[in-house]
Design a protein around this motif. Structure first.
Motif, mmCIF file in Angstrom:
data_model
loop_
_atom_site.group_PDB
_atom_site.id
_atom_site.type_symbol
_atom_site.label_atom_id
_atom_site.label_comp_id
_atom_site.label_asym_id
_atom_site.label_seq_id
_atom_site.Cartn_x
_atom_site.Cartn_y
_atom_site.Cartn_z
ATOM 1 N N ILE A 4 0.850 -1.207 0.000
ATOM 2 C CA ILE A 4 0.000 0.000 0.000
ATOM 3 C C ILE A 4 0.882 1.252 0.000
ATOM 4 O O ILE A 4 0.646 2.194 -0.759
ATOM 5 N N HIS A 5 1.942 1.236 0.808
ATOM 6 C CA HIS A 5 2.861 2.390 0.828
ATOM 7 C C HIS A 5 3.527 2.560 -0.549
ATOM 8 O O HIS A 5 3.737 3.687 -1.005
ATOM 9 N N ALA A 6 3.841 1.437 -1.181
ATOM 10 C CA ALA A 6 4.493 1.515 -2.509
ATOM 11 C C ALA A 6 3.541 2.159 -3.519
ATOM 12 O O ALA A 6 3.935 3.032 -4.301
ATOM 13 N N PHE A 7 2.268 1.757 -3.471
ATOM 14 C CA PHE A 7 1.267 2.365 -4.362
ATOM 15 C C PHE A 7 1.160 3.868 -4.084
ATOM 16 O O PHE A 7 1.055 4.679 -4.996
ATOM 17 N N HIS A 8 1.207 4.203 -2.792
ATOM 18 C CA HIS A 8 1.083 5.615 -2.426
ATOM 19 C C HIS A 8 2.248 6.446 -2.958
ATOM 20 O O HIS A 8 2.076 7.613 -3.316
ATOM 21 N N SER A 9 3.420 5.833 -3.015
ATOM 22 C CA SER A 9 4.567 6.610 -3.501
ATOM 23 C C SER A 9 4.345 6.983 -4.974
ATOM 24 O O SER A 9 4.869 7.980 -5.457
ATOM 25 N N ILE A 10 3.521 6.209 -5.670
ATOM 26 C CA ILE A 10 3.204 6.550 -7.072
ATOM 27 C C ILE A 10 2.025 7.530 -7.116
ATOM 28 O O ILE A 10 2.056 8.542 -7.801
ATOM 29 N N ALA A 11 0.976 7.234 -6.358
ATOM 30 C CA ALA A 11 -0.287 7.985 -6.490
ATOM 31 C C ALA A 11 -0.260 9.381 -5.868
ATOM 32 O O ALA A 11 -0.981 10.268 -6.312
ATOM 33 N N LEU A 12 0.568 9.580 -4.836
ATOM 34 C CA LEU A 12 0.478 10.839 -4.084
ATOM 35 C C LEU A 12 1.358 11.958 -4.615
ATOM 36 O O LEU A 12 1.139 13.133 -4.257
ATOM 37 N N GLY A 13 2.357 11.605 -5.399
ATOM 38 C CA GLY A 13 3.272 12.642 -5.898
ATOM 39 C C GLY A 13 3.877 13.449 -4.751
ATOM 40 O O GLY A 13 4.069 14.657 -4.858
ATOM 41 N N GLY A 14 4.129 12.795 -3.626
ATOM 42 C CA GLY A 14 4.788 13.465 -2.492
ATOM 43 C C GLY A 14 3.852 14.278 -1.602
ATOM 44 O O GLY A 14 4.282 14.864 -0.618
ATOM 45 N N ILE A 15 2.568 14.317 -1.946
ATOM 46 C CA ILE A 15 1.616 15.098 -1.136
ATOM 47 C C ILE A 15 1.188 14.274 0.090
ATOM 48 O O ILE A 15 0.709 13.148 -0.049
ATOM 49 N N LEU A 16 1.356 14.863 1.270
ATOM 50 C CA LEU A 16 0.939 14.200 2.513
ATOM 51 C C LEU A 16 0.168 15.189 3.376
ATOM 52 O O LEU A 16 0.449 16.394 3.319
ATOM 53 N N PRO A 17 -0.765 14.720 4.196
ATOM 54 C CA PRO A 17 -1.495 15.659 5.068
ATOM 55 C C PRO A 17 -0.565 16.287 6.100
ATOM 56 O O PRO A 17 0.370 15.642 6.586
ATOM 57 N N ASP A 18 -0.834 17.555 6.433
ATOM 58 C CA ASP A 18 -0.083 18.211 7.511
ATOM 59 C C ASP A 18 -0.659 17.790 8.850
ATOM 60 O O ASP A 18 0.036 17.737 9.858
ATOM 61 N N LEU A 19 -1.970 17.545 8.845
ATOM 62 C CA LEU A 19 -2.665 17.233 10.086
ATOM 63 C C LEU A 19 -3.827 16.290 9.768
ATOM 64 O O LEU A 19 -4.502 16.455 8.745
ATOM 65 N N THR A 20 -4.031 15.315 10.652
ATOM 66 C CA THR A 20 -5.127 14.364 10.454
ATOM 67 C C THR A 20 -5.906 14.236 11.758
ATOM 68 O O THR A 20 -5.309 14.021 12.813
ATOM 69 N N PHE A 21 -7.223 14.376 11.679
ATOM 70 C CA PHE A 21 -8.070 14.140 12.837
ATOM 71 C C PHE A 21 -8.629 12.729 12.720
ATOM 72 O O PHE A 21 -9.244 12.387 11.703
ATOM 73 N N LEU A 22 -8.411 11.951 13.768
ATOM 74 C CA LEU A 22 -8.965 10.604 13.796
ATOM 75 C C LEU A 22 -10.134 10.597 14.783
ATOM 76 O O LEU A 22 -9.946 10.759 15.990
ATOM 77 N N PHE A 23 -11.329 10.435 14.246
ATOM 78 C CA PHE A 23 -12.544 10.425 15.064
ATOM 79 C C PHE A 23 -12.748 8.998 15.562
ATOM 80 O O PHE A 23 -13.114 8.115 14.791
ATOM 81 N N ASP A 24 -12.468 8.810 16.838
ATOM 82 C CA ASP A 24 -12.439 7.449 17.371
ATOM 83 C C ASP A 24 -13.633 7.134 18.259
ATOM 84 O O ASP A 24 -14.027 7.957 19.101
#
Ligand code: TMP
Length: 217
Positions: free
Chosen positions: A113-133
């Protein structure tokens, strides 16, 4: 700033995305509100395939690739251009959902999944993530109550139809990710009222970010 909203079914994140957008608007800042799957015209079609309750035979790897296709299109068409223009993006689900659902939930290889992300995201990552638990049982009960209230039938309920044990694995995955990346992924207690949940979210928005918005015309 790129902020993502994550959580299991019935966590209330979708309501909070809109509330945060409205809150930021009061600061004079118009953010781009979007979601996955389905944040583009092409993505809407992919979403239909992914969430159709009649598609119970959809293979887990095919499912993973469809989420990646949706994300690649979404990043290129919506997220990357908005961030390049200096806008904030508020996204209802993003990469962590794939690790939680397809990785922890379906048992697919997380390194893949991480390998796929390295192709799909073009280096874009969230600065902040809210996890509603919240406990999976509670989330599922809320999700089904909403589905029944909305119409009694919902074509988009393929994931809600999964067993409670699946949703418990997804929740565990999210919590493990939050533990591993505490600076980015902030846990929100989603068991309380909508207003209280909102207060928690606002309290976790970086002050520098809000001040920056205040200075805008
Ligand atoms: P939602 O719009 O109600 O959040 O529904 C999207 C569904 O898709 C939800 O059940 C979670 C699932 N999903 C994944 O399994 N993997 C993903 O990468 C994403 C974005 C969503």
């Amino acid at each position: 700033m790129f902020i993502t909203f994550e959580g299991i079914e019935g966590s209330g994140k979708t309501t909070q995305v809109q509330r945060v957008a409205d809150y930021l608007k009061d600061y004079g800042h118009h953010s781009v509100v979007t979601r996955e799957p389905g944040g583009t015209k092409i993505g809407v079609k992919i979403r239909e395939i992914l969430l159709d309750r009649n598609h119970s035979t959809l293979d887990a790897t095919a499912e993973l690739m469809l989420y990646m296709a949706d994300r690649a299109q979404h990043v290129k068409e919506v997220i990357e251009p908005a961030l390049a223009e200096g806008k904030s993006v508020l996204c209802d689900r993003f990469l962590d959902a794939t690790v939680a659902y397809q990785g922890y939930g379906r048992g697919l290889d997380i390194l893949l999944i991480h390998a796929f992300h390295s192709i799909a995201l073009g280096g874009i990552l969230p600065d902040l993530t809210f996890l509603f638990d919240l406990p999976a049982e509670k989330g599922l009960a809320r999700a089904w109550a909403r589905i029944i209230k909305d119409s009694g039938v919902c074509d988009e309920s393929r994931f809600e139809e999964e067993a409670l044990s699946f949703h418990e694995k997804v929740r565990k995955g999210y919590l493990e990710m939050a533990k591993a990346q505490p600076a980015r992924i902030r846990i929100i207690d989603a068991t309380s009222t909508e207003d209280e949940v909102f207060r928690q979210v606002i309290g976790m928005l970086p002050e520098s970010f809000l001040n920056e918005k205040e200075k805008r015309p």
